[in-house]
Design an enzyme around this catalytic site. Sequence first.
Site, PDB file in Angstrom:
ATOM      1  N   LYS A   1       1.210  -1.249   0.260  1.00  0.00           N
ATOM      2  CA  LYS A   1       0.035   0.068   0.216  1.00  0.00           C
ATOM      3  C   LYS A   1       0.971   1.251   0.164  1.00  0.00           C
ATOM      4  O   LYS A   1       0.586   2.097  -0.637  1.00  0.00           O
ATOM      5  CB  LYS A   1      -0.660  -0.044   1.011  1.00  0.00           C
ATOM      6  CG  LYS A   1      -2.362  -0.670   1.621  1.00  0.00           C
ATOM      7  CD  LYS A   1      -2.776  -0.918  -0.394  1.00  0.00           C
ATOM      8  CE  LYS A   1      -4.201  -1.326  -0.228  1.00  0.00           C
ATOM      9  NZ  LYS A   1      -5.805  -0.513  -0.425  1.00  0.00           N
TER      10      LYS A   1
ATOM     11  N   SER B   1       1.036  -9.817  -0.801  1.00  0.00           N
ATOM     12  CA  SER B   1       1.290  -8.655  -0.805  1.00  0.00           C
ATOM     13  C   SER B   1       1.465  -8.121   0.707  1.00  0.00           C
ATOM     14  O   SER B   1       0.911  -6.664   0.193  1.00  0.00           O
ATOM     15  CB  SER B   1      -0.525  -8.357  -1.559  1.00  0.00           C
ATOM     16  OG  SER B   1      -1.705  -8.597  -0.478  1.00  0.00           O
TER      17      SER B   1
END
Length: 409
Positions: free
Chosen positions: A54, A308
């Site tokens: 992110k 991720s």
Amino acid sequence: MSAVPTLAEFEDAARGLERVISHTPTLPSRALSDILGSPVVLKMENLQRTGSFKIRGAGHRLAQLTEEERAHGVVAASAGNHAQGVALAAQALGIPATIFMPLGVPVPKLLATRGYGAEVVLEGETVATSLRLAAEYAERTGAIMIHPFDHRDIVVGQGTLGLELIEDAPDVDTILVGIGGGGLIAGVAAAAKAAAAKIGRTIRVIGVQAENAAAVPPSLAAGHPVEIETHPTIADGILVARTGDVPFGMIQELVDDVVTVSDDDIARALLVLLEQAKVVVEPAGAVGVAAILAGKVADTGKTLCVLSGGNIDPLLLQRVVAHGLAASGRYLTVRIPLPDRPGQLARVSELVAEAGANVMEVMHTRHGQGLQISEVSLQLSIETRGAEHTELTLDTLRRAGYDPIVVPD
């Protein structure tokens, strides 16, 4: 349909993020390669600054703000990873940041967000409520709303991961990426396919969603983003009811397939990553591995799986590991009604030992629904070596005259 960013845009974003992000490693996985039947490599974005991808999108989005916009500050809503990405990017650029987080946010994510210098507002039960409150705050104060996925700059920032994938594994054939709102897979698909084409290669990109929050398949069928009713999932990082408008057009154009995985699949994946790869990954970050383990991905050449994020609450990790053991047939809870007389507990323990299993926990009670006055209930948590060993343990108890009742996880 959203215009797909160019390779040059992704390359410019990557240069701008050089001092903000880390180039995370890409490592082979022998265990997953054996399962799939072809080489599998893992992109360790769980080792990224703030613990997830992110920071890429947040860093690029904030870097595009004008001086006037920066002076008004930024606001975001998130249960964790996006919050930390915005907070760190804002700190690096000297921009005031306010983050709305739901009341049930994991404590480590809350403390990390505050640690990056953001003002955190805890309010509301869900991220949807936090998003509404953040939007109201932006309207009231003039702060710039930083959406977690539905903005072109966010997609371009996330897409810098795709450039790294081709740089690290130029011979990759298939890339597996988790999907929540769609920002990551849209950026990765666009950047990786453009970078691969530049060196004369064609690749496939497959998206993976948690089956309890799979908005993309019905959206693709409808031809536009549709909002679905979600259900609880351990992959809370991709628990999104509607794909973003901006990434959806890119998903339509560039993503080759989308598959779904269950919570049991995800729990097994976390366990495999812990035991075989020696890495800690959050549930949303493990869905690509879950797709391999669940047989949702065919042997299509060298496969790269994006891990991720790694921001998992230790208490959740403990529960997920137990769930993963149970889903893998290695952790069994049984309830056994017994006659209330001396030696029964010892006898059952001996039988479990004879079967080669290990008793982890014991609960012994005379109170329970359906018990006769002359009976007790014994509940055992047992560690086994897998599904066949579990059946052997149960058969050993049955042959001795006991009636073990398997307690669902």
